[in-house]
Design a protein around this motif. Sequence first.
Motif, PDB file in Angstrom:
ATOM      1  N   ILE A 167      41.830  35.917  53.524  1.00  8.85           N
ATOM      2  CA  ILE A 167      43.026  36.725  53.778  1.00  8.85           C
ATOM      3  C   ILE A 167      43.765  36.070  54.931  1.00  8.85           C
ATOM      4  CG2 ILE A 167      43.883  38.904  54.674  1.00  8.85           C
ATOM      5  CD1 ILE A 167      42.012  40.359  53.030  1.00  8.85           C
ATOM      6  N   HIS A 168      45.060  35.915  54.785  1.00 16.26           N
ATOM      7  CA  HIS A 168      45.858  35.205  55.776  1.00 16.26           C
ATOM      8  C   HIS A 168      46.996  36.090  56.245  1.00 16.26           C
ATOM      9  CE1 HIS A 168      43.886  31.389  54.708  1.00 16.26           C
ATOM     10  NE2 HIS A 168      43.760  32.009  53.549  1.00 16.26           N
ATOM     11  N   PHE A 169      47.352  35.956  57.513  1.00 21.34           N
ATOM     12  CA  PHE A 169      48.409  36.777  58.091  1.00 21.34           C
ATOM     13  C   PHE A 169      49.443  35.910  58.768  1.00 21.34           C
ATOM     14  CE2 PHE A 169      44.530  39.329  58.328  1.00 21.34           C
ATOM     15  CZ  PHE A 169      44.929  40.413  57.574  1.00 21.34           C
ATOM     16  N   PRO A 170      50.701  36.353  58.816  1.00 21.35           N
ATOM     17  CA  PRO A 170      51.710  35.638  59.596  1.00 21.35           C
ATOM     18  C   PRO A 170      51.378  35.710  61.075  1.00 21.35           C
ATOM     19  CG  PRO A 170      52.707  37.217  58.064  1.00 21.35           C
ATOM     20  CD  PRO A 170      51.238  37.498  58.101  1.00 21.35           C
ATOM     21  N   THR A 171      51.805  34.679  61.822  1.00 21.99           N
ATOM     22  CA  THR A 171      51.551  34.673  63.264  1.00 21.99           C
ATOM     23  C   THR A 171      52.255  35.824  63.956  1.00 21.99           C
ATOM     24  OG1 THR A 171      53.393  33.148  63.489  1.00 21.99           O
ATOM     25  CG2 THR A 171      51.206  32.206  63.470  1.00 21.99           C
ATOM     26  N   ALA A 172      53.311  36.353  63.364  1.00 23.85           N
ATOM     27  CA  ALA A 172      54.070  37.416  64.022  1.00 23.85           C
ATOM     28  C   ALA A 172      53.328  38.743  64.019  1.00 23.85           C
ATOM     29  CB  ALA A 172      55.418  37.599  63.338  1.00 23.85           C
ATOM     30  N   LEU A 173      52.180  38.796  63.339  1.00 25.58           N
ATOM     31  CA  LEU A 173      51.405  40.039  63.316  1.00 25.58           C
ATOM     32  C   LEU A 173      50.076  39.788  64.016  1.00 25.58           C
ATOM     33  CD1 LEU A 173      51.985  41.101  59.603  1.00 25.58           C
ATOM     34  CD2 LEU A 173      53.362  41.592  61.603  1.00 25.58           C
ATOM     35  N   PRO A 174      50.033  39.829  65.354  1.00 29.83           N
ATOM     36  CA  PRO A 174      48.840  39.388  66.071  1.00 29.83           C
ATOM     37  C   PRO A 174      47.739  40.426  66.138  1.00 29.83           C
ATOM     38  CG  PRO A 174      50.533  40.065  67.611  1.00 29.83           C
ATOM     39  CD  PRO A 174      51.124  40.203  66.236  1.00 29.83           C
ATOM     40  N   LEU A 184      42.729  39.006  83.078  1.00 24.97           N
ATOM     41  CA  LEU A 184      43.546  40.052  82.457  1.00 24.97           C
ATOM     42  C   LEU A 184      44.776  39.490  81.735  1.00 24.97           C
ATOM     43  CD1 LEU A 184      44.247  42.991  81.900  1.00 24.97           C
ATOM     44  CD2 LEU A 184      45.333  43.112  84.150  1.00 24.97           C
ATOM     45  N   SER A 185      45.649  38.799  82.462  1.00 24.39           N
ATOM     46  CA  SER A 185      46.899  38.315  81.861  1.00 24.39           C
ATOM     47  C   SER A 185      46.619  37.360  80.716  1.00 24.39           C
ATOM     48  CB  SER A 185      47.766  37.629  82.918  1.00 24.39           C
ATOM     49  OG  SER A 185      48.190  38.552  83.896  1.00 24.39           O
ATOM     50  N   GLY A 227      47.969  38.972  72.107  1.00 26.15           N
ATOM     51  CA  GLY A 227      49.308  39.243  71.589  1.00 26.15           C
ATOM     52  C   GLY A 227      49.812  40.640  71.874  1.00 26.15           C
ATOM     53  N   ILE A 228      49.306  41.291  72.932  1.00 23.50           N
ATOM     54  CA  ILE A 228      49.680  42.689  73.182  1.00 23.50           C
ATOM     55  C   ILE A 228      50.150  42.914  74.622  1.00 23.50           C
ATOM     56  CG2 ILE A 228      48.341  43.775  71.336  1.00 23.50           C
ATOM     57  CD1 ILE A 228      46.034  44.113  73.241  1.00 23.50           C
ATOM     58  N   GLN A 229      50.706  41.899  75.267  1.00 26.98           N
ATOM     59  CA  GLN A 229      51.155  42.068  76.651  1.00 26.98           C
ATOM     60  C   GLN A 229      52.318  43.070  76.739  1.00 26.98           C
ATOM     61  OE1 GLN A 229      52.932  38.669  78.582  1.00 26.98           O
ATOM     62  NE2 GLN A 229      52.223  39.326  80.594  1.00 26.98           N
ATOM     63  N   ASP A 230      53.283  42.955  75.832  1.00 29.93           N
ATOM     64  CA  ASP A 230      54.444  43.852  75.882  1.00 29.93           C
ATOM     65  C   ASP A 230      54.030  45.306  75.666  1.00 29.93           C
ATOM     66  OD1 ASP A 230      56.024  41.673  76.310  1.00 29.93           O
ATOM     67  OD2 ASP A 230      56.698  41.493  74.232  1.00 29.93           O
ATOM     68  N   GLN A 231      53.098  45.533  74.728  1.00 29.78           N
ATOM     69  CA  GLN A 231      52.645  46.902  74.464  1.00 29.78           C
ATOM     70  C   GLN A 231      51.946  47.494  75.689  1.00 29.78           C
ATOM     71  OE1 GLN A 231      52.464  44.248  72.478  1.00 29.78           O
ATOM     72  NE2 GLN A 231      51.963  44.783  70.358  1.00 29.78           N
ATOM     73  N   TYR A 232      51.118  46.689  76.363  1.00 27.65           N
ATOM     74  CA  TYR A 232      50.437  47.169  77.565  1.00 27.65           C
ATOM     75  C   TYR A 232      51.442  47.438  78.684  1.00 27.65           C
ATOM     76  CZ  TYR A 232      45.417  47.070  76.619  1.00 27.65           C
ATOM     77  OH  TYR A 232      44.166  47.369  76.171  1.00 27.65           O
ATOM     78  N   ALA A 233      52.421  46.550  78.837  1.00 28.44           N
ATOM     79  CA  ALA A 233      53.424  46.734  79.892  1.00 28.44           C
ATOM     80  C   ALA A 233      54.181  48.043  79.679  1.00 28.44           C
ATOM     81  CB  ALA A 233      54.381  45.544  79.908  1.00 28.44           C
ATOM     82  N   GLU A 234      54.544  48.329  78.422  1.00 30.31           N
ATOM     83  CA  GLU A 234      55.265  49.567  78.126  1.00 30.31           C
ATOM     84  C   GLU A 234      54.375  50.784  78.354  1.00 30.31           C
ATOM     85  OE1 GLU A 234      57.420  51.803  74.324  1.00 30.31           O
ATOM     86  OE2 GLU A 234      56.974  49.654  74.203  1.00 30.31           O
ATOM     87  N   TYR A 269      44.160  31.969  71.184  1.00 27.37           N
ATOM     88  CA  TYR A 269      45.554  32.402  71.055  1.00 27.37           C
ATOM     89  C   TYR A 269      45.985  32.279  69.598  1.00 27.37           C
ATOM     90  CZ  TYR A 269      50.597  32.654  71.536  1.00 27.37           C
ATOM     91  OH  TYR A 269      51.913  33.020  71.398  1.00 27.37           O
ATOM     92  N   GLY A 270      46.571  33.353  69.045  1.00 27.58           N
ATOM     93  CA  GLY A 270      47.077  33.317  67.684  1.00 27.58           C
ATOM     94  C   GLY A 270      45.998  33.212  66.640  1.00 27.58           C
ATOM     95  N   THR A 271      44.800  33.686  66.941  1.00 22.93           N
ATOM     96  CA  THR A 271      43.680  33.630  66.011  1.00 22.93           C
ATOM     97  C   THR A 271      42.759  34.795  66.299  1.00 22.93           C
ATOM     98  OG1 THR A 271      41.720  32.361  65.316  1.00 22.93           O
ATOM     99  CG2 THR A 271      42.462  32.047  67.575  1.00 22.93           C
ATOM    100  N   ARG A 272      41.939  35.171  65.312  1.00 22.47           N
ATOM    101  CA  ARG A 272      40.944  36.214  65.540  1.00 22.47           C
ATOM    102  C   ARG A 272      39.727  35.674  66.283  1.00 22.47           C
ATOM    103  NH1 ARG A 272      42.662  41.056  65.297  1.00 22.47           N
ATOM    104  NH2 ARG A 272      40.479  41.672  65.178  1.00 22.47           N
ATOM    105  N   ASN A 273      39.602  34.367  66.362  1.00 22.00           N
ATOM    106  CA  ASN A 273      38.405  33.760  66.930  1.00 22.00           C
ATOM    107  C   ASN A 273      38.233  34.142  68.403  1.00 22.00           C
ATOM    108  OD1 ASN A 273      36.133  32.152  66.660  1.00 22.00           O
ATOM    109  ND2 ASN A 273      37.177  30.281  67.260  1.00 22.00           N
TER     110      ASN A 273
END
Length: 828
Positions: free
Chosen positions: A27-34, A255-256, A263-270, A397-401
């Motif tokens: 199963i493969h996903f676009p990079t825009a869905l991290p 942390l950072s 891929g969730i820095q913006d969500q945490y900041a909000e 980065y950009g992987t589930r690994n």
Amino acid sequence: MQTISFPLLTNTLSFPNPLTSFPPFSIHFPTALPNNRLRVSASSPSTSSTITVENSTSDNSTAFLIRARNKIGLLQIITRVFKILGLTIDKATVEFEGDYFTKKFFVTDSHGNKIEDDENLERIKRALTEAIGGNGDGGGKVSVSTANRGIVVRRAGLVEGFGERKAKAERMFSLMDGFLKNDPFSLQKDILHHVEYTVARSRFSFDDYEAYQALAHSVRDRLIERWHDTHIYFKKTKSKRLYFLSLEFLMGRSLSNSVINLGIQDQYAEALNQLGFEFEVLAEQEGDASLGNGGLARFSACQMDSLATLDYPAWGYGLRYEYGLFRQIIVDGFQHEQPDYWLNYGNPWEIERIHVTYEVKFYGTVEEVDMNGEKLKVWIPGETVEAVAYDNPIPGYGTRNTINLRLWAAKPSNQFDLEAYNTGDYINSIVNRQRTETISNVLYPDDRSHQGKEMRLKQQYFFVSASLQDIIRRFKEEHTNFDELPEQVALHLNDTHPSLSIAEIMRILVDEEHLEWNKAWKIVCKVFSFTTHTVVAEGLEKIPVDLLGSLLPRHLQILYEINSNFMEELKKRIGLDYNRLSRMSIVEEGAVKSIRMAILSIVCSHTVNGVSKLHANTLKTKTFKDFYELWPEKFQYTTNGVTQRRWIVVSNPSLCVLLSKWLGTEAWIRNADLLTGLRDHVDNTDFRQEWKMVKRLNKMRLAEYIETMSGVKVSLDAMFDVQVKRIHEYKRQLLNIFGIIHRYDCLKNMDKNDRRKVVPRVCIIGGKAAPGYEIAKKIIKLCHAAAEKINNDADIGDLLKLVFIPDYNVSVAELVIPGADLSQHLRT
């Protein structure tokens, strides 16, 4: 639904292993869905379900013919798969054949075009196959989480067993079928949960540090999810593991880097902003994990990040030092050292594995015993210590690994001390056992004394023994034949500190697994590779034979035998050239008889790596010339680079935004070669102006730090000339300071008209001198004495400033490096 252009499908959720090939996830996903969460069984697709692609049916779209067993909700599943992959369904037809149906979907990519790339077509087919269900009977459970915007696949086939046991397992999987969500509301709930139940504070009253602790634990929860999936997958696929052995890891803050890789820095900041906190403020609450002292240690940290990002099935092993590299305090220009109590307030990123413990032995004697007519060596140790594992998840980065860094801490052995019991010396028995904990207490103990040298060697063997026991145990869970070890295990030595691994694995194979010596040696030579960070012969590590024989008597015997066999082989190849034989011997004769650890590593490793082309050429032509002539095929170089995640995305966010804007993609964060695309914009006035603004912003941050730290106000219009690294003679900070003094002298002798033509310069030096390194400490003092004179000279003003930055570490580097105009590297 966010529209995603189809080419983004090149970032797949797969774990390709360059060490040994195995099938990727299907199963493969676009990079825009991290934030997709995946659980998938290893069962193969059924022959009763088929997917066919037709590109000749229509001029404007691609047709997918899907034949599968009919079941409720399957049409919705298929359409959602297309939607998640960024595809548009133009029309669809359905035909039924008993329990089966044939559905034809005419789809286009996000630009409204046909899909003609074979690789992308194959990926879509695999995604559809996985979503439909591999067993053809509708047994797969597929759900789409709107919060996570991803496919979640669960299969009954994952559960082994029958009857009640299977029912319990099914129950467990159903309870775990929900995964942590990454929308701001869910993140807030998780943070407040950790405030109340992990930090044990009221959710109505907690400060910045407690908020950081809760935030870190919520991030760690998400790392653990990926970490479990990764290791389950590696275990199922029986993939070859790479084990990176290093006595130092200069990880810095986690942390950072973690939230960016997730891929969730913006969500945490909000989420934090709505709770009244700022992400950047909380990130400053974290201390540095200073488990190293220089480039080698930072290289190890970058290596772990890259291994995870490139989807290698890798582990890192090191020591969990109770006190990191010392804190540097400057008093009257002199360096003073204070302990770095980095663990005093806990470390939310690590997971203590109390059940993962191994006995590590020291001292004692070696006895020869007769077993079935064969003489065997048995090591009777004089001291035993327990090694306890602490795991640190490392996300790519950009992987589930998400791979693992396992650090070892020393604890007293649980063995019963009969002698203390007989003498009634209870207190001393406790004191003696607690002394064992000092093995993992201090990074690089002062080894000027015999006790310091012994402690250093103890640290090296403690780390090596625990790591190899763990690696061999994992291998034996799935394999009984050690001939398979090179196909399943790769051991990489990061410099010579872990080189005792060679003697230790020979001891395990020969003494404990009872393999014949030559067979064990052939196996060992296939599993090791070696990176050397030292080119100066005088800097290569040597261990005195007397010390090694006292602490590790069996290992000294093994090293002698390795050397004896090597010398005999060498005589056959080069003849009786005694000077060359002496140079190439693992055992160095002389006033202090020693073991040359670098030569041991070269003899045993299948690959010897230098950290740059220039470095490797020096190894070939000077340092290890004899060995290069013997084994030219062993020597290579892989440039000792950095991870752009840490050094641009985390520490230089303004530059990150600029690069993504002008390159038109964020893919450079994984593929640094894409940065060459900036050449297309070098003559663009807007680009150059934005670049200058980014640099000025970073210089402003650094100037504020310098003024706060030292009271020296520097001009942003000056060139920031930076040299930051360990203070050492061969790194030539002294030469740099002489150059600064010479520049000051030239300025003093200039007339005012000539001074107006001079580019102002701020010279910044930072780094720590080893506690016992007197000359390095005097260099720091000289730097402060010169700064005192230069910075207070009104004639010179802003034309020249000299600043020493104290307590240089990774976090300070994240401020200094983005603000540098010129980076000085004056090493010999």
